[in-house]
Design a protein around this motif. Structure first.
Motif, mmCIF file in Angstrom:
data_model
loop_
_atom_site.group_PDB
_atom_site.id
_atom_site.type_symbol
_atom_site.label_atom_id
_atom_site.label_comp_id
_atom_site.label_asym_id
_atom_site.label_seq_id
_atom_site.Cartn_x
_atom_site.Cartn_y
_atom_site.Cartn_z
ATOM 1 N N TYR A 112 0.840 -1.191 0.000
ATOM 2 C CA TYR A 112 0.000 0.000 0.000
ATOM 3 C C TYR A 112 0.880 1.248 0.000
ATOM 4 O O TYR A 112 1.908 1.292 0.686
ATOM 5 C CB TYR A 112 -0.871 0.054 1.256
ATOM 6 C CG TYR A 112 -1.924 -1.018 1.378
ATOM 7 C CD1 TYR A 112 -3.194 -0.829 0.840
ATOM 8 C CD2 TYR A 112 -1.659 -2.203 2.058
ATOM 9 C CE1 TYR A 112 -4.178 -1.803 0.972
ATOM 10 C CE2 TYR A 112 -2.641 -3.181 2.195
ATOM 11 C CZ TYR A 112 -3.894 -2.975 1.655
ATOM 12 O OH TYR A 112 -4.867 -3.941 1.785
ATOM 13 N N LEU A 121 -6.457 1.995 5.673
ATOM 14 C CA LEU A 121 -6.434 0.957 4.641
ATOM 15 C C LEU A 121 -7.737 0.168 4.584
ATOM 16 O O LEU A 121 -7.886 -0.706 3.728
ATOM 17 C CB LEU A 121 -5.253 0.012 4.884
ATOM 18 C CG LEU A 121 -3.874 0.679 4.942
ATOM 19 C CD1 LEU A 121 -2.786 -0.360 5.108
ATOM 20 C CD2 LEU A 121 -3.625 1.529 3.694
ATOM 21 N N VAL A 125 -9.610 2.131 -1.345
ATOM 22 C CA VAL A 125 -8.291 1.736 -1.835
ATOM 23 C C VAL A 125 -8.349 1.567 -3.353
ATOM 24 O O VAL A 125 -9.208 0.857 -3.877
ATOM 25 C CB VAL A 125 -7.808 0.422 -1.183
ATOM 26 C CG1 VAL A 125 -6.452 -0.002 -1.750
ATOM 27 C CG2 VAL A 125 -7.718 0.592 0.342
ATOM 28 N N VAL A 137 -8.054 -6.453 -2.524
ATOM 29 C CA VAL A 137 -8.744 -5.319 -1.882
ATOM 30 C C VAL A 137 -10.234 -5.613 -1.762
ATOM 31 O O VAL A 137 -10.858 -5.355 -0.719
ATOM 32 C CB VAL A 137 -8.507 -4.014 -2.667
ATOM 33 C CG1 VAL A 137 -9.392 -2.896 -2.121
ATOM 34 C CG2 VAL A 137 -7.043 -3.612 -2.596
ATOM 35 N N ALA A 164 -5.645 5.118 -0.267
ATOM 36 C CA ALA A 164 -4.382 4.433 -0.543
ATOM 37 C C ALA A 164 -4.485 3.738 -1.893
ATOM 38 O O ALA A 164 -5.572 3.554 -2.443
ATOM 39 C CB ALA A 164 -4.060 3.414 0.553
ATOM 40 N N PHE A 166 -3.012 0.116 -3.831
ATOM 41 C CA PHE A 166 -2.425 -1.202 -3.565
ATOM 42 C C PHE A 166 -1.970 -1.788 -4.888
ATOM 43 O O PHE A 166 -2.763 -1.914 -5.828
ATOM 44 C CB PHE A 166 -3.456 -2.112 -2.898
ATOM 45 C CG PHE A 166 -2.914 -3.430 -2.435
ATOM 46 C CD1 PHE A 166 -1.849 -3.497 -1.545
ATOM 47 C CD2 PHE A 166 -3.486 -4.617 -2.868
ATOM 48 C CE1 PHE A 166 -1.352 -4.724 -1.097
ATOM 49 C CE2 PHE A 166 -3.005 -5.844 -2.432
ATOM 50 C CZ PHE A 166 -1.949 -5.902 -1.544
#
Length: 236
Positions: A112, A121, A125, A137, A164, A166
Motif C-alpha cells: 500500500y 487501509l 483503496v 482489496v 491508498a 495497492f
C-alpha cells in the motif's frame, strides 16, 4: 503479478502458433519498470530486454505489440499476438484459460502507498482493474476503486479520491518519496510472473522455458532483475 478474471468457455479458441512465423510479444506498455513506452515511442523496460534476449537465445524472430490490460488475455486467445509478457502473475484461475512459462520474476510483495503512513487501509483503496491486487482489496473489506492504469490509481490517491493505492511494491516504489509513503504491511501475492500463452503453443513454451532455466542457472536473470528493480529486489 496481475490477475484477470475471465469466462474460459467464452474464450476457448484453437488459435496456435506456427514455429516458422514471427513471435508477436504482447505487452501493456504502461507498467514501468516491467514495460513502458519510451521517448521514441518504443516498448521498453525489463520485459522488453528480457523478451528480446529470450527470442535471440531461442532462435526466434520477435516483434512487440501493445494492448490495454483489461483485454490482454482475450486478444491473446483471439490470435492478435502469441505471448503475454506484461507483469502477469501466474495464478490457478488464469491457468484454467491460458498456459504460462515458468516464472521469470519470483513471487514478490504487493504494498500500500498513501499520502501518510497511517492512512486508513480499510477505507477507499485504489487498484488497477483485473489485477490480483484488486481482487485482494475487494476481499479485504475496504472499498475498491478500480482504474485502467497504475498511474491512474496513484493519481486517485494524490487527488483525494482514494485513501491508498495497492499494487506491486516494485511498481509503486518510484512514486513513494516526498509526497507519498508506504502504509501498512507488505502482502505476498501470486506465484511469480511468467509469460502467458495459448495452451496449444506447447512448443513455444518449451523454447522459452529452456532459456529461462539457463538464465536462472548462470545468474544472468538475477542480474537483469537487479538492473531494473534495484539491488534489494527479490531474486532467484
Amino acid at each position: 503479478m496481475k490477475k484477470l478474471i475471465l469466462t474460459a468457455a467464452a474464450l476457448a479458441l484453437s488459435t496456435g502458433f506456427a514455429m516458422a512465423d514471427t513471435v508477436r510479444m504482447g505487452t501493456e506498455g504502461a507498467y514501468p519498470p516491467y514495460n513502458f513506452i519510451n521517448d521514441k515511442g518504443e516498448v521498453d523496460g525489463f520485459e522488453r530486454e528480457l523478451g528480446d534476449l529470450l527470442c535471440e537465445k531461442a532462435g526466434l524472430t520477435c516483434e512487440w505489440v501493445t494492448n490495454e490490460w483489461d483485454s490482454i488475455i482475450p486478444n491473446l486467445l483471439s490470435g492478435n499476438y502469441d505471448t503475454i509478457i506484461a507483469g502477469m502473475s501466474i495464478t490457478d484461475e488464469r491457468m484454467e484459460t491460458i498456459d504460462f512459462t515458468q516464472n521469470y520474476i519470483p513471487p514478490a510483495a504487493s504494498a500500500y502507498a498513501a499520502l501518510s503512513a497511517d492512512a486508513d487501509l480499510s477505507g477507499v483503496v485504489a487498484a488497477q482493474v483485473g489485477t490480483i491486487q484488486a481482487d485482494y482489496v475487494a476481499k479485504s473489506g475496504a472499498t475498491l476503486l478500480e482504474f485502467a492504469t497504475l498511474d491512474d490509481t496513484v493519481a486517485a490517491v494524490k487527488n483525494g479520491e482514494a485513501d491508498a493505492v495497492f499494487a506491486d511494491k516494485d511498481a509503486l516504489a518510484p512514486f513513494v518519496g516526498s509526497d507519498m509513503s508506504w502504509a501498512g504491511d507488505d502482502v505476498p501475492l501470486g506465484g511469480g510472473v511468467g509469460i502467458g500463452m495459448r495452451k496449444s503453443d506447447a512448443e513455444l513454451k518449451g523454447k522459452f522455458d529452456a532459456v529461462i532455466t539457463e538464465m536462472k542457472a548462470d545468474g544472468s536473470l538475477n542480474a537483469m532483475i537487479k538492473k531494473w528493480f534495484g539491488d534489494e529486489a527479490t531474486v532467484f
